[in-house]
Write a protein that holds these residues in place. Structure first.
Motif, short mmCIF file in Angstrom:
data_model
loop_
_atom_site.label_atom_id
_atom_site.label_comp_id
_atom_site.label_asym_id
_atom_site.label_seq_id
_atom_site.Cartn_x
_atom_site.Cartn_y
_atom_site.Cartn_z
N UNK A 30 0.83 -1.20 0.00
CA UNK A 30 0.00 0.00 0.00
C UNK A 30 0.87 1.26 0.00
N UNK A 31 0.45 2.26 -0.77
CA UNK A 31 1.09 3.57 -0.78
C UNK A 31 0.27 4.49 0.13
N UNK A 32 0.80 4.74 1.31
CA UNK A 32 0.07 5.52 2.30
C UNK A 32 0.41 7.00 2.18
N UNK A 33 -0.54 7.82 2.57
CA UNK A 33 -0.32 9.24 2.75
C UNK A 33 -0.98 9.68 4.04
N UNK A 34 -0.48 10.77 4.60
CA UNK A 34 -1.08 11.32 5.81
C UNK A 34 -1.15 12.83 5.65
N UNK A 35 -2.29 13.41 6.01
CA UNK A 35 -2.49 14.84 5.84
C UNK A 35 -3.12 15.45 7.09
N UNK A 77 3.45 11.79 1.50
CA UNK A 77 3.43 10.38 1.15
C UNK A 77 4.49 9.65 1.94
N UNK A 78 4.19 8.41 2.34
CA UNK A 78 5.13 7.66 3.18
C UNK A 78 5.38 6.26 2.65
N UNK A 81 3.89 3.54 7.59
CA UNK A 81 2.94 4.45 8.23
C UNK A 81 3.55 5.21 9.40
N UNK A 82 4.63 4.71 9.95
CA UNK A 82 5.26 5.44 11.06
C UNK A 82 5.80 6.79 10.62
N UNK A 113 -5.54 9.52 7.30
CA UNK A 113 -4.77 8.70 6.37
C UNK A 113 -5.41 8.69 4.99
N UNK A 114 -4.56 8.55 3.97
CA UNK A 114 -4.99 8.32 2.61
C UNK A 114 -4.33 7.05 2.10
#
Length: 436
Positions: A171-176, A222-223, A227-228, A264-265
């Motif tokens: 998974x390609x995670x993002x956090x905003x 993007x992370x 996720x950390x 999270x995205x």
């Protein structure tokens, strides 16, 4: 208490509410479950793109409180460029802006008015059905059963995890994070910010207009699969607010009690099987977020409608039908932009060079129209002209650059006809029971 429905929709954001609305209008008995009571807030930029505006019009859903937004300014490290929003053949020349607590309430209430039965509870324990997941025991103690489950419960979807449809390693995670401020923002602005000289921040910031002079200001990163690393957006919040103040976007940085909200995205569909057996994933749960600029509301509503129509045409093969829709509509764009995102994110110096180049005055003016179409996934249905030519060239180049990568291989394997998990389903031609 136990109740049986044709479909249980878990999550009542834009994807889930649109799915429930279309299902209810089609005569299906549908439960609409959300862990929060409405209205409730969400971390989001609050912009609905042109495709989303067209979908709302198609469904006859009015959002009178929203304001129209058109062109967008992209602010680079040294220069900025204005990306035009033009009429397409299949979408209008504008988007909408409205805080999510109000936008989601409108969609939720419209679905309920159409006949969807609302439940304010968590979908806690899964209930087995004849073909896999058959329902949920809710946190209120109620048990809901259905032939089909639509997972619309966001990036960290409980439905997707329960059904075993996510490979978290891919998974390609993002956090905003975002807040609201009193600021006279007229044109939506995206900031390709450098947190250090010539080293791009792995994401972007924004300042978007809203009703009553309230602006939505945020920062997303993007992370990849880690996720950390999402805490980076929070750590960089203060210096980014200082940057917006220095540029005159804000009069002063918002205070520490400014209502900062994060979320999270899940980007680019990668790592998530969108449908198998009785489970269909829509919106963020399916990873239907643009990997280049983070838009997700239009994709969420489009997938919600498509999933509902697939179920109404026959629940036995709904997953396969829905997968064909995603393969035709979303896969072509996501399968080339997701690997671009993954390749560029760990290379801040390269991203800085690209950002400086594409926002330079001459190059920016030449590319702006095509960049707007490509970046916002508007090529399908774009009007003829030089911007469409530029967007097609960018798409072809991206397709060539990513052709041999493992992400493209993942897409081919995931959307292969025999990957649908539909063999052995019962009564493939049976249709949803409709109200008399």
């Amino acid at each position: 208490m136990s109740a049986t429905f044709d479909v249980i929709v878990v999550g009542a954001g834009p994807a889930g509410s649109v799915a429930a609305l279309v299902l209810a209008r089609g005569g299906a008995r549908v439960a609409l479950v959300d862990k929060m009571a409405f209205p409730r807030d969400k971390a989001c930029g609050d912009l609905v793109g042109p495709r989303g505006v067209q979908l709302l019009d198609d469904l006859g859903v009015s959002v009178p409180e929203a304001i129209r937004v058109g062109d967008m300014a992209v602010v680079g490290p040294t220069h900025s460029v204005r990306l035009p929003c033009r009429d397409g053949l299949e979408y209008p020349d504008h988007g909408l802006a409205l805080p999510r607590h109000e936008f989601d309430r409108v969609l939720h209430d419209t679905a309920v008015d159409a006949g969807a039965v609302p439940f304010s509870a968590r979908a806690a324990q899964p209930v087995a059905g004849p073909d896999g997941l058959g329902g949920f025991c809710l946190s209120t103690g109620e048990t809901l059963r259905a032939d089909v489950i639509v997972g619309a419960d966001g990036a960290t979807s409980h439905v997707a995890g329960t059904a075993g449809l996510v490979d978290v390693r891919r998974v390609l995670w993002g956090f905003a994070v975002r807040t609201y401020v009193d600021a006279p923002i007229e044109v939506p602005q995206i900031f390709l910010w450098e947190s250090a000289p010539r080293r791009a921040f792995p994401g972007y910031g924004w300042a978007f207009p809203g009703p009553d002079g309230r602006a939505n200001v945020g920062l997303g990163c993007g992370v990849l699969a880690d996720r950390s690393a999402g805490a980076l957006a929070t750590r960089c919040w203060a210096p980014f607010m200082e940057e917006l103040t220095r540029r005159g976007v804000l009069e002063a940085p918002p205070g520490a009690d400014g209502g900062l909200l994060g979320g999270w995205l899940k980007l680019g569909m990668v790592g998530t099987n969108p449908a198998a057996g009785p489970v269909l994933l829509v919106g963020d749960a399916a990873g239907l977020v643009n990997p280049l600029q983070g838009e997700g509301i239009s994709q969420a509503m489009g997938s919600g409608r498509a999933a509902a129509e697939a179920v109404l045409a026959g629940p036995g093969d709904a997953a396969a039908r829905y997968r064909r829709y995603l393969s035709a509509r979303d896969r072509p764009y996501q399968s080339v932009t997701a690997p671009l995102h993954a390749a560029l994110l760990p290379r801040p110096v390269v991203v800085s060079m690209v950002a400086r180049a594409v926002t330079a005055p001459v190059i920016g003016r030449l590319l702006a129209g095509g960049w707007s179409i490509f970046w916002n996934d508007l090529l399908d249905g774009a009007a003829p002209g030089s911007p469409r030519v530029v967007a097609r060239a960018a798409t072809a180049a991206a397709r060539t650059l990513t052709a041999a990568g493992r992400t493209r291989r993942w897409f081919r394997a995931t959307f292969a006809p025999d990957a649908a998990g539909e063999r052995g389903r019962r009564d493939p031609g049976r249709r949803v029971r409709t109200a008399s």
